[in-house]
Design an enzyme around this catalytic site. Structure first.
Site, short mmCIF file in Angstrom:
data_model
loop_
_atom_site.label_atom_id
_atom_site.label_comp_id
_atom_site.label_asym_id
_atom_site.label_seq_id
_atom_site.Cartn_x
_atom_site.Cartn_y
_atom_site.Cartn_z
N TRP B 337 46.21 -8.32 95.86
CA TRP B 337 46.38 -8.94 97.17
C TRP B 337 45.06 -8.99 97.95
O TRP B 337 44.95 -9.71 98.94
CB TRP B 337 47.46 -8.21 97.98
CG TRP B 337 47.03 -6.83 98.47
CD1 TRP B 337 46.42 -5.87 97.75
CD2 TRP B 337 47.18 -6.31 99.80
NE1 TRP B 337 46.19 -4.76 98.52
CE2 TRP B 337 46.65 -5.00 99.78
CE3 TRP B 337 47.72 -6.81 100.98
CZ2 TRP B 337 46.64 -4.18 100.92
CZ3 TRP B 337 47.71 -5.98 102.10
CH2 TRP B 337 47.17 -4.68 102.07
N ASP B 338 44.08 -8.20 97.50
CA ASP B 338 42.75 -8.21 98.13
C ASP B 338 42.27 -9.64 98.36
O ASP B 338 41.66 -9.96 99.37
CB ASP B 338 41.73 -7.48 97.24
CG ASP B 338 42.19 -6.09 96.83
OD1 ASP B 338 43.37 -5.92 96.51
OD2 ASP B 338 41.34 -5.17 96.82
N GLU B 479 49.29 3.54 99.41
CA GLU B 479 49.79 4.00 98.10
C GLU B 479 49.92 5.52 97.99
O GLU B 479 50.26 6.03 96.93
CB GLU B 479 48.89 3.43 96.98
CG GLU B 479 49.01 1.91 96.90
CD GLU B 479 48.04 1.25 95.92
OE1 GLU B 479 47.11 1.94 95.46
OE2 GLU B 479 48.22 0.06 95.62
N LYS B 590 46.86 6.53 103.12
CA LYS B 590 45.64 6.07 102.47
C LYS B 590 45.02 4.93 103.27
O LYS B 590 43.81 4.80 103.38
CB LYS B 590 46.00 5.61 101.05
CG LYS B 590 44.83 5.21 100.17
CD LYS B 590 45.36 4.84 98.78
CE LYS B 590 44.26 4.29 97.88
NZ LYS B 590 44.84 3.72 96.63
N GLN B 591 45.87 4.07 103.78
CA GLN B 591 45.39 3.00 104.65
C GLN B 591 46.54 2.65 105.60
O GLN B 591 47.71 2.88 105.28
CB GLN B 591 44.94 1.79 103.87
CG GLN B 591 46.04 1.07 103.10
CD GLN B 591 45.46 0.00 102.19
OE1 GLN B 591 44.94 0.28 101.12
NE2 GLN B 591 45.54 -1.23 102.62
#
Lengths: 647, 647
Positions: B337-338, B479, B590-591
């Site tokens: 998806w980046d 994640e 994580k984000q």
């Protein structure tokens, strides 16, 4: 009358290329080189495997790294490069002389613009000096013009997938790079294990080249020699290659010197060949088997003996023979019970020093076997199902599913195919019994027998209801059935191992009480433990019917009985036919455990009982597509019951 | 005043070699080449990746194959080979000019026997002709003697483990092999996928060599040129390499002709460079970002833009940009998806033709996405979490355990990190909204939005008790937490996707009723289905507290709250600190999913709500060792809430 030492082909079929590369493998017990061609083809599986040169891989842990290629030799006739896939091949023949291990190819070739020549390639891996490889190319041109030879050492090899080598250095001795009589070398290193391997190349030529060049191409040092060609005058180039690894040298960073030393030693092709042939003469004197009246069998047995002789380590106790010897990529060079049960007898009877090297390999890996036992909660030595460099278990735990790449198949042999520990003890004992090598047995063999016995006693489970000891959740030699209880082969061999350990300890106490004491102390063989061994061995459950029919494992007779004969003709294995699970539910077997057992422990069974079991299991064995380990034992037991025709 | 277009280093540190190779990567959207040195070092990670040239691997299914190496160029001063690890390096500098994509290295070197020279290496991958690579080496000797240049094309490349290439053919045009002004070529083939790749090399030199040779070494055709060196007189060798693959040519068996054609086109180094610089000028005119008052930020943003520009396919709709672009081996060249969320905005705003190519890649893989949905029991299009050549899911299902090689770790992202389908729809819609490219959206974009909506409606589960629709058992962008229910990011994006699909269909009906009909028919968008979409989207569970605080997923607030600040300083990620399972049980992320969500769907939230969530999640995010995708969004949202300093 055919020469019963020669394996031949008289045409080149690209479709059979890989098979033939295996057949025409040469070797000397230090390395083997597959029968790929000097000139190379895009799809060939060219490989040289050197014993002990392992490097890391995913899934399979470690594998023999396909070594830098010493074969490259290209011939150009008036600038046109010789290849079996261009121009016209007028005639072709290839011979492997099993008596001397020399592989010869003779080709009569016409170039695309019709320059013809007869080319002869000969090669051998010296059995006299295992660090020396020899390749001769003779060209008899039918034209006046030029013949160019290009020959190289190539570090860019891989195992058909993983690349293992880094090129560290290359060069020429002396530094004057144009002196082709001198030595060109290549130094490489495995990426993960850091093993260094050096090759040194030296050429001897029949004619002075009109032009010569050293192509110092990175990772492929190459020599190019151009000769004035005259019709009918044969040009000969002899390529010697010395090879050594950091496993061989006292200074592990200098394998080059050793490779150079070995490549410099031969005076000529003839002298190198002579020494090599004499060494083979001594081998065959010890172990040739002569069969009269059946030429095919005569060549076949010599071929098989040859395959074992070229894979057998003569000067290294830290390597073993892999299940595919050194002739192919299969099984990644890992060793199985194949060595102890199928290979060792030859050496025990004909070349005890080789047998001893192979047993030393196991002895020196006892620490790893003890570690494996301990990790699994057992005592003593549990040898790995697949063994490579350091003796840890290298059976892959999971492998990708052959049909669905998102799935995995769990491989259980490394966990529960435990009979190998008894197989190793059996081989150590057999070696002693046959050779009478008492000092080796006292020093090393006894410990193999005793420490594996310790394992078996700790692995045995007491069944309170049935009042006997069991070995549950195992795989026997017949891998069509896994997770079985009380596999007959395993249980009988465990009993043999315990029984023999007690006898061995008794013998040691009589003959070398000091060693007996030392071992008892070090291995903790207390009176209690010995009493436990006796208790276990006398009460191991042996699944035998009153009439003497042995049940391969508990419940086997309840599995579905399949009439294998009715499925003929078939071209796939029973396992492929029924599926892994489906096959597990039948009585069809990959190889005959019970026959194997009766072969090894023959004196435990009457002739009548052998006959009964032979008849029962022969019908249920997948002889054609089962295990390649099956037929030899099947044939031996057929002879035992008087069925020579079946054998 | 520093040049704010130049990335530099002024010394060579072998320990930082691999990092610097990544930094000094050059490329042109067709391929990239890492900043490894022409002369090569044993431990370098030299690599050239060509878009779309995938080959099979175990576990990871497929990867970009490290292409044959076009860089080799060795310099010998009076016979001594230039190397940074021998002799003496008097000075060293390297510059990457972001304005022109030219990498320059200048070294002042003294050979072991003290012959000194200044060597300058320059290279670029032409942006004017993406099949053309250019390398110049200039040598200014301080001595009279010889300078030898050896330069090659090397097919023996691998991906640090797997070897992908077979060397099929090599040679020189015209067949007169000594004419070095002409072309040397190499033809190779990937082993499993059979993609052919050709390179053709041509040299232009400033001086006539005193000696020259073509080393036709198998798999590494090499040219050797020796020049008479005179103190102070600069010798220049320009190496042009043409490159083409069977993916580019109409005749897939003849990439050589195309490579030769491209290498023959440049008249001179200067003309090739001029055309290349002009092409870069046009790029920067479109997309340069100027930052005043912060030189570091100015160079950094240009470096980042450069990295995306060299990875962006300009003429190929069948490739995408991998998570490591074309600059490294990580993620095997797979796209995530980046691309849609982090990379596409740049191109949508500055280079719509590139954005369209990247979206076309998804459009042309709708069939594979439908197949994935169907396999999982859903409707519509479910895009793979990792995508490569044909658009099937290529996330590894299992990978070996990092600590215990006998164990495996199950990777779940390919199964349940489903938000990517909405991300792709979002990007397609954004492209249309920003560029106004109506015809593309009608032809392709609408279908991406509609078919992903179909997927979401079928994936939603009705919760009878709570009376809402849920998306259970998913992984959000964060994640650190897997197998969660009702991830806010996923649920909001699913709702957006369904809502937007209905709007798009309404718009199509108004503007191109024929296309609306065709799509409705083909995708089965019946009134019942549309009613269901409306029902689902209005009843999707959105986990929001009454005060506006969004719960990252159901139950997140019940997880253990960790004071991350109190753990500073630390040098490992929170996941490494707590373990995979342990981290899952905390609120450490994580984000920031929720911030990401508010960034994408900004108009759905008030400033107050953004502030509230920013404050909550900022404290709980592993900013330093979490995802590299985190900081950019974190910074944007910091600006949103007025915290420029934090940003």
């Amino acid at each position: 009358m055919p020469d019963l030492w020669i394996v031949s082909e008289d045409s080149f079929d690209p479709a059979k290329q890989h098979h033939k590369e295996t057949i025409f493998t040469i070797g000397n017990g230090y390395l083997s080189t597959r029968g790929a061609f000097e000139e190379g083809y895009v799809d060939d599986h060219r490989a040289t495997f050197v014993h002990g040169v392992f490097d890391d891989v995913p899934i399979g842990f470690t594998e023999l790294a396909n070594a830098p290629d010493w074969l490259p030799l290209y011939v150009l006739l008036n600038g046109e490069r010789f290849s079996l896939s261009s121009g016209r091949v007028e005639s072709y023949e290839r011979h492997l002389d099993l008596r001397t291990g020399v592989l010869t190819r003779k080709v009569r070739w016409h170039s695309p613009s019709s320059h013809a020549a007869t080319l002869i390639f000969e090669r051998f891996a010296s059995l006299d000096d295992e660090h020396l490889l020899c390749l001769r190319c003779s060209i008899a041109p039918d034209f006046d013009g030029t013949v160019e030879i290009r020959t190289a050492l190539n570090s860019n090899m891989d195992n058909e997938d993983i690349a293992h080598w880094q090129c560290v250095e290359q060069g020429a001795f002396p530094s004057s790079k144009r002196d082709l009589r001198e030595v060109t070398y290549l130094r490489t290193r495995t990426r993960a294990t850091g093993i260094e391997l050096a090759q040194a190349m030296r050429l001897l030529v029949s004619h002075t080249p009109s032009q010569s060049a050293f192509w110092d191409t990175q990772s492929i040092p190459t020599l190019s020699l151009t000769f004035a060609a005259r019709r009918g005058e044969t040009i000969t180039v002899d390529k010697f290659v010395g090879i050594a690894t950091s496993r061989d040298t006292t200074d592990p960073t200098d394998p080059v010197s050793m490779a150079v030393e070995h490549v410099k030693s031969p005076q000529s092709w003839e002298s190198a060949l002579e020494a090599h042939q004499q060494a083979w003469g001594r081998e065959w004197e010890r172990c040739d088997v002569q069969i009269e009246g059946d030429d095919e069998a005569q060549i076949a047995i010599r071929f098989n003996l040859f395959q074992l002789l070229i894979a057998a380590p003569r000067h290294d106790t830290h390597v073993n023979i892999g299940a595919k010897t050194l002739s192919g990529f299969g099984y990644r060079g890992h060793s199985f019970w194949d060595t102890e049960i199928f290979i060792l007898p030859l050496f025990i009877y004909t070349a005890p020093h080789i047998a001893r090297n192979l047993l030393d390999y196991r002895f020196e890996r006892l620490a790893a076997a003890r570690q494996k036992a301990q990790t699994n909660g057992f005592d003593g030595a549990q040898f790995p199902w697949e063994s490579a460099d350091i003796g840890e278990e290298v059976t892959p735990t999971w492998v990708p599913h052959y049909a669905d790449r998102t799935k995995l198949i769990r491989i259980w042999t490394g966990d529960i195919e435990i009979h190998i520990s008894a197989d190793i003890a059996y081989a150590a004992y057999l070696y002693w019994q046959v050779t009478g090598d008492e000092s080796w047995f006292i020093e090393k063999g006894a410990e193999l027998v005793l420490d594996t016995a310790k394992f078996w006693a700790s692995r045995a489970e007491w069944n309170n209801e049935a009042e006997h000891y069991e070995f549950n959740d195992v795989i026997g030699p017949d891998e069509y059935h896994d997770h079985v209880d009380n596999n007959a082969y395993t249980n009988y061999m465990a009993r043999w191992n315990l029984q023999t350990a007690l006898e061995v300890l008794g013998w040691l106490k009589l003959h070398t009480p000091a060693k007996a004491d030392e071992l008892s102390q070090r291995l903790g063989l207390s009176p209690d433990l010995l009493a436990r061994w006796k208790e276990v061995l006398t009460q191991i459950y042996l699944p035998v019917r009153p009439n003497g029919l042995i049940e391969q494992f508990e419940g086997y007779f309840q599995r579905r009985d399949v009439d294998l004969a009715s499925l003929e003709p078939r071209e796939i294995s029973a396992q492929a036919l029924f599926g892994i699970e489906g096959c597990n539910e039948t009585q069809v077997i990959k190889q005959p455990d019970v026959l194997m057992l009766q072969y090894l422990l023959r004196s435990d069974f009457t002739g009548e009982q052998v006959q009964l079991n032979y008849d029962y299991y022969t019908l249920r064995t997948d002889h054609t597509y089962g295990s390649s380990l099956g037929p030899s034992i099947q044939a031996i037991m057929a002879c035992d019951v008087g069925k020579q025709a079946d054998a």
